[in-house]
Design an enzyme around this catalytic site. Structure first.
Site, PDB file in Angstrom:
ATOM      1  N   LYS A 230      -9.828  -5.805   8.983  1.00 52.09           N
ATOM      2  CA  LYS A 230      -8.725  -5.440   9.885  1.00 52.09           C
ATOM      3  C   LYS A 230      -9.226  -5.824  11.261  1.00 52.09           C
ATOM      4  O   LYS A 230     -10.194  -5.229  11.757  1.00 52.09           O
ATOM      5  CB  LYS A 230      -8.448  -3.935   9.843  1.00 52.09           C
ATOM      6  CG  LYS A 230      -7.911  -3.420   8.517  1.00 52.09           C
ATOM      7  CD  LYS A 230      -7.639  -1.921   8.558  1.00 52.09           C
ATOM      8  CE  LYS A 230      -7.177  -1.426   7.189  1.00 52.09           C
ATOM      9  NZ  LYS A 230      -7.105   0.050   7.116  1.00 52.09           N
TER      10      LYS A 230
ATOM     11  N   SER B 123       0.853  -1.185   0.000  1.00 47.11           N
ATOM     12  CA  SER B 123       0.000   0.000   0.000  1.00 47.11           C
ATOM     13  C   SER B 123       0.889   1.235   0.000  1.00 47.11           C
ATOM     14  O   SER B 123       1.714   1.403   0.902  1.00 47.11           O
ATOM     15  CB  SER B 123      -0.889  -0.026   1.251  1.00 47.11           C
ATOM     16  OG  SER B 123      -1.561   1.204   1.403  1.00 47.11           O
TER      17      SER B 123
ATOM     18  N   ASP C 164      -7.366   3.424  -2.790  1.00 49.12           N
ATOM     19  CA  ASP C 164      -8.004   3.608  -1.482  1.00 49.12           C
ATOM     20  C   ASP C 164      -8.180   5.104  -1.225  1.00 49.12           C
ATOM     21  O   ASP C 164      -7.199   5.846  -1.165  1.00 49.12           O
ATOM     22  CB  ASP C 164      -7.124   2.980  -0.386  1.00 49.12           C
ATOM     23  CG  ASP C 164      -7.789   2.998   0.995  1.00 49.12           C
ATOM     24  OD1 ASP C 164      -8.916   3.512   1.122  1.00 49.12           O
ATOM     25  OD2 ASP C 164      -7.161   2.477   1.948  1.00 49.12           O
TER      26      ASP C 164
ATOM     27  N   GLY D 181      -4.247  -3.567   6.615  1.00 45.72           N
ATOM     28  CA  GLY D 181      -3.244  -3.312   7.641  1.00 45.72           C
ATOM     29  C   GLY D 181      -3.304  -1.883   8.119  1.00 45.72           C
ATOM     30  O   GLY D 181      -3.963  -1.029   7.505  1.00 45.72           O
TER      31      GLY D 181
ATOM     32  N   LYS E 209      -1.436  -1.064  -4.261  1.00 47.16           N
ATOM     33  CA  LYS E 209      -2.573  -0.214  -3.858  1.00 47.16           C
ATOM     34  C   LYS E 209      -2.042   1.190  -3.713  1.00 47.16           C
ATOM     35  O   LYS E 209      -0.988   1.393  -3.112  1.00 47.16           O
ATOM     36  CB  LYS E 209      -3.149  -0.734  -2.540  1.00 47.16           C
ATOM     37  CG  LYS E 209      -3.960   0.282  -1.717  1.00 47.16           C
ATOM     38  CD  LYS E 209      -4.690  -0.407  -0.570  1.00 47.16           C
ATOM     39  CE  LYS E 209      -4.809   0.465   0.667  1.00 47.16           C
ATOM     40  NZ  LYS E 209      -5.475  -0.239   1.786  1.00 47.16           N
TER      41      LYS E 209
ATOM     42  N   ASP F 114     -13.748  -0.457   4.064  1.00 50.72           N
ATOM     43  CA  ASP F 114     -12.764  -0.585   5.130  1.00 50.72           C
ATOM     44  C   ASP F 114     -13.356   0.090   6.372  1.00 50.72           C
ATOM     45  O   ASP F 114     -14.006  -0.568   7.210  1.00 50.72           O
ATOM     46  CB  ASP F 114     -11.442   0.078   4.664  1.00 50.72           C
ATOM     47  CG  ASP F 114     -10.357   0.175   5.735  1.00 50.72           C
ATOM     48  OD1 ASP F 114     -10.618  -0.151   6.908  1.00 50.72           O
ATOM     49  OD2 ASP F 114      -9.227   0.621   5.414  1.00 50.72           O
TER      50      ASP F 114
ATOM     51  N   LYS G 203      -3.034   5.252  -2.606  1.00 53.13           N
ATOM     52  CA  LYS G 203      -3.971   6.150  -1.943  1.00 53.13           C
ATOM     53  C   LYS G 203      -4.391   7.224  -2.941  1.00 53.13           C
ATOM     54  O   LYS G 203      -3.547   7.719  -3.710  1.00 53.13           O
ATOM     55  CB  LYS G 203      -3.291   6.801  -0.737  1.00 53.13           C
ATOM     56  CG  LYS G 203      -2.941   5.800   0.354  1.00 53.13           C
ATOM     57  CD  LYS G 203      -4.195   5.304   1.049  1.00 53.13           C
ATOM     58  CE  LYS G 203      -3.858   4.307   2.147  1.00 53.13           C
ATOM     59  NZ  LYS G 203      -5.056   3.879   2.885  1.00 53.13           N
TER      60      LYS G 203
ATOM     61  N   GLU H  43     -11.411   1.199  -2.743  1.00 52.27           N
ATOM     62  CA  GLU H  43     -11.601   1.060  -1.295  1.00 52.27           C
ATOM     63  C   GLU H  43     -12.123   2.350  -0.673  1.00 52.27           C
ATOM     64  O   GLU H  43     -11.576   3.431  -0.912  1.00 52.27           O
ATOM     65  CB  GLU H  43     -10.243   0.670  -0.669  1.00 52.27           C
ATOM     66  CG  GLU H  43     -10.294   0.326   0.796  1.00 52.27           C
ATOM     67  CD  GLU H  43      -8.929  -0.181   1.300  1.00 52.27           C
ATOM     68  OE1 GLU H  43      -8.081  -0.602   0.487  1.00 52.27           O
ATOM     69  OE2 GLU H  43      -8.713  -0.135   2.525  1.00 52.27           O
TER      70      GLU H  43
HETATM   71  O1  OSB Z   1      -6.870   2.618   4.872  1.00 49.91           O
HETATM   72  O2  OSB Z   1      -5.915   0.784   4.570  1.00 49.91           O
HETATM   73  C1  OSB Z   1      -5.907   1.909   5.056  1.00 49.91           C
HETATM   74  C2  OSB Z   1      -2.579   2.530   6.867  1.00 49.91           C
HETATM   75  C3  OSB Z   1      -2.997   3.378   7.877  1.00 49.91           C
HETATM   76  C4  OSB Z   1      -4.320   3.752   7.922  1.00 49.91           C
HETATM   77  C5  OSB Z   1      -5.233   3.275   6.976  1.00 49.91           C
HETATM   78  C6  OSB Z   1      -4.817   2.428   5.980  1.00 49.91           C
HETATM   79  C7  OSB Z   1      -3.459   2.073   5.893  1.00 49.91           C
HETATM   80  C8  OSB Z   1      -2.887   1.250   4.833  1.00 49.91           C
HETATM   81  C9  OSB Z   1      -1.595   0.522   5.192  1.00 49.91           C
HETATM   82  O3  OSB Z   1      -3.289   1.222   3.702  1.00 49.91           O
HETATM   83  C10 OSB Z   1      -1.549  -0.919   4.871  1.00 49.91           C
HETATM   84  C11 OSB Z   1      -0.350  -1.602   5.511  1.00 49.91           C
HETATM   85  O4  OSB Z   1      -0.355  -1.801   6.745  1.00 49.91           O
HETATM   86  O5  OSB Z   1       0.592  -1.916   4.790  1.00 49.91           O
HETATM   87 MG    MG Z   2      -8.222   1.486   3.684  1.00 52.84          MG
END
Ligand code: OSB
Ligand code: MG
Length: 369
Positions: free
Chosen positions: A262, A135, A188, A290, A161, A238, A163, A213
């Site tokens: 999660k 991510s 995401d 995560g 992935k 999520d 953001k 996401e």
């Molecule tokens: O939205 O999935 C999320 C990390 C912190 C807060 C929200 C998110 C995330 C990630 C990290 O996308 C995923 C990882 O732990 O590698």
């Molecule tokens: Mg997310």
């Protein structure tokens, strides 16, 4: 088993590179670690709350407060036969899911050590290798993001992935597709959009993304259903899914076609297992998300992701994606085929390195009977 003492720590570990989302930027991983002592053993858990209430409503401060004042007093001296008994003990305490999840994970670790079984087996997992992705946060320039993606694909990560936020979406995805072709790709938004942005999602729909996401507000299953009806790309929720029943409702309403699990967001492993089963019964795939966990939280997530309905690549990366030095040994590593091996040693399956935990600890308290 009878709980004799609980150690609570706030830790701060520098991240290898900053992680920026639509809600903020993190340069240091801040969270709580829980260690529970019982029957001559100790188990570890992580409450991945952060410094500020931006991903969800919790912070390390609220988690510490609720643990110290309400949860730990009930757990100290408590006798349990199975960790799944824990949710009932704190059922009347509303929310504070990450705080609860940290305790529940430590209880599972203890239980598995006492039974000499790996956590994945206690959870009913089947898979021995988890297909994983990475991510990636928002960068200053698209070129910087592209070179990061190139590096992680070269290491073997099977899915990317990224953001997104208004102003950093369609053009970014277009550039990724132009550069890397039909790699497994998903985005995401962390709730950064509203239904007024439908044209943006219609544009994203043309790029064969695995999923989109959490595009809209975390408390809005109705608008997600309206958006999903207009898209061929699956919406994945999520932040919206904080209770197993939320998964049932979201599926019934058509708010999503995939769910990100999660365990910390859901309030612990028991709630995560229930959510997994609810989705499986309805033939809705899940995948393991995560929260930039330390090795402790990641070990828990790896074990959970071995269950059969985790059908899409996980946001579980190797330790060296996050930290110079993780707090577990061996560190989590990526196999050449883009998978992470589920450990078979009892409990979490990794050794927590106490000196390193100590080094990153910024606040510590031991609670005894
Ligand atoms: O939205 O999935 C999320 C990390 C912190 C807060 C929200 C998110 C995330 C990630 C990290 O996308 C995923 C990882 O732990 O590698
Ligand atoms: Mg997310």
């Amino acid at each position: 088993m009878r709980v004799e003492a609980i150690e609570l720590r706030q830790i701060a570990m520098p991240l290898l590179f900053p992680f920026e989302t639509s809600f903020g930027r993190e340069e240091v991983k801040i969270c709580l670690l829980v260690r529970i002592y019982a029957d001559g053993l100790s188990g570890w858990g992580e409450a991945p709350a952060s410094a500020a209430p931006l991903y969800n409503e919790e912070t390390v401060g609220t988690a510490w407060h609720v643990l110290e004042s309400f949860i730990i007093p009930r757990v100290l001296g408590w006798t349990f036969h199975h960790p799944s008994e824990f949710p009932a003990l704190v059922k009347d305490i509303r929310r504070h899911h990450m705080a609860k999840a940290g305790i529940e994970a430590a209880l599972w670790d203890l239980f598995c050590q006492a039974e000499s079984i790996p956590l994945y087996q206690a959870l009913g997992g089947e898979r021995r290798r988890i297909v994983v992705g990475v991510s990636l946060g928002i960068e200053e320039t698209v070129d910087k993001l592209l070179s990061r993606i190139e590096g992680f694909l070269a290491r073997g990560y099977r899915r990317i992935k990224v953001k997104i936020k208004p102003g950093w979406d369609v053009e970014v995805v277009k550039a990724i597709r132009r550069t890397f072709g039909e790699i497994l790709l998903q985005v995401d938004a962390n709730s950064a959009y509203t239904l007024e942005d439908i044209p943006i999602f219609e544009a994203l729909d043309a790029f064969h993304l695995l999923l989109i996401e959490q595009p809209l507000a975390e408390d809005d299953l109705v608008d997600h259903a309206k958006l999903q009806a207009k898209l061929s790309t699956p919406i994945c929720l999520d932040e919206s899914i904080v209770h197993p029943e939320d998964a049932r409702k979201a599926i019934e309403l058509g708010s999503c076609r995939v769910i990100n699990i999660k365990q910390a967001r859901l309030g612990g492993l028991s709630a995560a297992l229930r959510t997994h089963d609810i989705c499986q019964e309805r033939n809705v795939p899940v995948w393991c998300g995560g929260l930039l966990e330390t090795g402790v939280g990641r070990a828990v997530n790896i074990a959970l992701a071995s269950l059969s309905n985790f059908r899409l690549p996980a946001d579980l990366s190797a330790s060296d994606r996050y930290f110079q030095e993780d707090i577990i040994e061996p560190p989590v590593t990526l196999n050449p085929d883009g998978t992470i091996t589920v450990p078979t040693a009892p409990g979490l399956g990794f050794q927590v390195v106490e000196e390193r935990v100590e080094k990153y600890t910024v606040r510590k308290q031991v609670f005894r009977l």
